[in-house]
Each structure stands twice: as structure tokens, then as C-alpha cells.
Motif scaffolding. Structure first.
Motif, PDB file in Angstrom:
ATOM      1  N   SER A 239       0.808  -1.224   0.000  1.00 42.13           N
ATOM      2  CA  SER A 239       0.000   0.000   0.000  1.00 42.13           C
ATOM      3  C   SER A 239       0.840   1.273   0.000  1.00 42.13           C
ATOM      4  CB  SER A 239      -0.923   0.008   1.230  1.00 42.13           C
ATOM      5  OG  SER A 239      -0.154  -0.064   2.429  1.00 42.13           O
ATOM      6  N   PHE A 240       2.136   1.148   0.322  1.00 48.13           N
ATOM      7  CA  PHE A 240       2.945   2.362   0.480  1.00 48.13           C
ATOM      8  C   PHE A 240       4.348   2.141  -0.088  1.00 48.13           C
ATOM      9  CE2 PHE A 240       6.065   4.789   2.985  1.00 48.13           C
ATOM     10  CZ  PHE A 240       5.632   6.081   2.696  1.00 48.13           C
ATOM     11  N   GLY A 241       4.878   3.222  -0.649  1.00 48.33           N
ATOM     12  CA  GLY A 241       6.262   3.198  -1.108  1.00 48.33           C
ATOM     13  C   GLY A 241       6.863   4.580  -0.991  1.00 48.33           C
ATOM     14  N   LEU A 242       8.025   4.680  -0.402  1.00 48.33           N
ATOM     15  CA  LEU A 242       8.685   5.978  -0.241  1.00 48.33           C
ATOM     16  C   LEU A 242       9.100   6.538  -1.598  1.00 48.33           C
ATOM     17  CD1 LEU A 242      10.995   5.316   2.842  1.00 48.33           C
ATOM     18  CD2 LEU A 242       9.038   6.881   2.757  1.00 48.33           C
ATOM     19  N   PRO A 243       8.835   7.814  -1.852  1.00 54.56           N
ATOM     20  CA  PRO A 243       9.289   8.427  -3.102  1.00 54.56           C
ATOM     21  C   PRO A 243      10.786   8.710  -3.047  1.00 54.56           C
ATOM     22  CG  PRO A 243       8.228  10.066  -1.723  1.00 54.56           C
ATOM     23  CD  PRO A 243       8.073   8.754  -1.005  1.00 54.56           C
TER      24      PRO A 243
END
Length: 296
Positions: A239-243
Motif C-alpha cells: 500500500s505504500f512506497g517511499l518516493p
């Protein structure tokens, strides 16, 4: 006598896939490579013998561009493409019964950074910089040969997606470890092709004896980097990924001995000729491609 094709530089991700798929069609595969167990590039007699009476030559040879563009690496990247192409062209010129089709790899990176409109074979604008100069020299070496018995097709290949290797491995690792966010501005276009469609294009061109020249090998459904990373996260149930900002990518590229061009250049390439000639893609959306590649 068995049906025979020759693959040059075919020990990498793409070459191994093509080897497997042509084997499944009943072909004998002869490989030209610097790796042991294959016909070495120095064996001009062996190369000539392999090409005689073959149905197809596919040339994928070239040093990986996934490195820092030092002077030494630049020379190796260029020479590994032009010199091998010239070896094959001279061998074909000496054949009594050469293959009727020579397919030479090229790259969609030959076009300029494009976020304003797509690049086609007819209306695409050639870019500038080291990677473009390599692509231009590669195609010039290829088309410098005039072979009356052999059609020539240069494939301007986009980023190739498939299982068990290629760019999917680092992208999956980024997503797996929570780093699968937008890279750079996120608006840069990502033109891609499923490796199965690349194989199908080669078969298509083999069967279409009226076709020659340059072909964009890219899915008709390019995406932005933002869409790419979102699609990867969805397919991998993250659901999440660091840019990663551009300056972060520069540091990371230095640490990994590569270049940010591979991520930040906007490649917006459309397969206009193939589509016009009636080729249909099995994977024309990123969702369908990732669904196939990442299925368990």
C-alpha cells in the motif's frame, strides 16, 4: 535437416527467453557469445558455418548500459555493439545460403526525452547525448550492409518486462522493501514491452517477408513513472512506497554504479509501424503484463 536459427549475444535475460521459445517451436539454436560453450566471436569460420542454411539471425550483443558512463565503459558499450554487428554483416556477405532475415537489436532510447507527444518511427525526433549516439552508430553499422538475400530489421526496443530477470528484479526489490514510490518527478514516460510480445514480434517479422527497416518494439500502452510504481505496488499488494527525489536517485545511482538516465529519461514510444501492419499485442496494458509476470 533440422530448422536452425542463430542468436548472437543471447545469454542474457532476453536471449534466454527467445532460446526457450524457439526451442519449443522445434528450432535448433546456435549461439554466438563470449561465454564458454558457445561459438566465440573470434571464430569467424564457426560463425559462417552457423549462419549457412539458417532461417533467422537475431543479434542482441552489447555490454549492459547498467553502469557508470566512464570513458572505459562508454567505449565498451559502443564497440560491443558496432563491432559485433560488423562481424555478423561481413559473415552474412560471405554466406552462400544466408538467413532470409537478420534482426538486430536497437533501443527506444534513440528518441529524445519526450513528455509532450509520443515518438513514432516516422515522426519521432532523435535525441542527443551518449546513449543516443550509441544507438545511431549501432543502426548505422547495421544498415551499412546491403544484403540482397537477407532482409534487415532494427528493433528499437523499450524496457523489457518478464519473469526471472531484467528490470523486474530491482523494481520488485524496491517495492518489497518499501521504496516503491515515485522516482523523480513521476511524470516521465515509461515505455515497456512484455518479453513474450518481443518474441511474437520477431515471429511476425519472420513471416512477413514484405517488411524491413526500423520498428518500435514497445507496448501501445506506455505509462508514467507514477503509474508504473503504483501498478507495481498494487500487483505486489503493497500500500505504500517511499518516493525518491532526483538528488536521492543521483546518490543511489553513484552507490550502485549506474546512471539516473535509466529512470529519469522520459521514453514515450509508440509501435506505429507494427500496429499499422496488423500486429496485435498480447500484453497491451501494464496491468495485464504485471499480472502475468507476478502471478504465483
Amino acid at each position: 535437416m533440422s530448422r536452425k536459427i542463430v542468436i548472437a549475444g543471447g545469454t542474457g535475460f532476453i536471449g534466454q527467453y527467445l532460446n526457450q521459445r524457439f526451442h519449443e517451436l522445434g528450432y535448433e539454436i546456435q549461439m554466438i557469445s563470449r561465454q564458454p560453450g558457445h561459438i566465440p566471436w573470434e571464430d569467424r569460420v564457426g560463425i559462417l558455418a552457423a549462419l549457412e542454411d539458417s532461417e533467422l539471425l537475431i543479434n542482441l550483443a552489447g555490454k549492459s548500459v547498467n553502469c557508470r558512463y566512464t570513458r572505459k565503459n562508454r567505449e565498451a558499450i559502443l564497440n560491443s555493439r558496432t563491432e559485433t554487428t560488423e562481424i555478423l554483416g561481413r559473415a552474412l556477405s560471405s554466406c552462400s545460403n544466408p538467413p532470409p532475415l537478420w534482426i538486430n537489436s536497437s533501443t527506444a532510447t534513440i528518441y529524445r526525452h519526450a513528455e509532450d507527444r509520443p515518438m513514432t518511427e516516422e515522426s519521432g525526433e532523435i535525441g542527443t547525448g551518449f546513449s543516443v549516439e550509441v544507438a545511431k552508430a549501432w543502426e548505422a553499422a547495421f544498415f551499412s550492409f546491403k544484403l540482397p538475400k537477407t532482409r534487415q530489421a532494427a528493433l528499437r526496443i523499450a524496457i523489457v518486462l518478464g519473469k526471472h530477470g531484467g528490470v523486474m528484479t530491482p523494481y520488485q526489490n524496491l517495492v518489497r522493501f518499501g521504496l516503491g514510490g515515485v522516482q523523480g518527478p513521476g511524470s516521465q514516460k515509461f515505455s515497456w514491452i512484455h518479453v513474450e510480445d518481443l518474441f511474437r514480434i520477431i515471429v511476425f517479422l519472420k513471416e512477413r517477408e514484405d517488411l524491413a527497416g526500423v520498428f518500435n518494439c514497445s507496448s501501445p500502452g506506455p505509462v508514467t513513472n507514477r503509474e508504473l510504481m503504483s501498478g507495481l505496488r498494487t500487483a505486489m499488494h503493497r500500500s505504500f512506497g517511499l518516493p525518491a527525489a532526483k538528488w536521492m536517485l543521483e546518490i543511489g545511482a553513484l552507490a550502485l554504479s549506474t546512471e539516473t538516465e535509466l529512470i529519469l529519461k522520459s521514453r514515450w514510444v509508440i509501435p506505429e509501424r507494427l500496429t499499422r501492419e496488423g500486429f496485435t499485442f498480447k500484453f497491451n496494458s501494464l496491468e495485464s503484463a504485471l499480472g502475468d509476470i507476478l502471478q504465483r
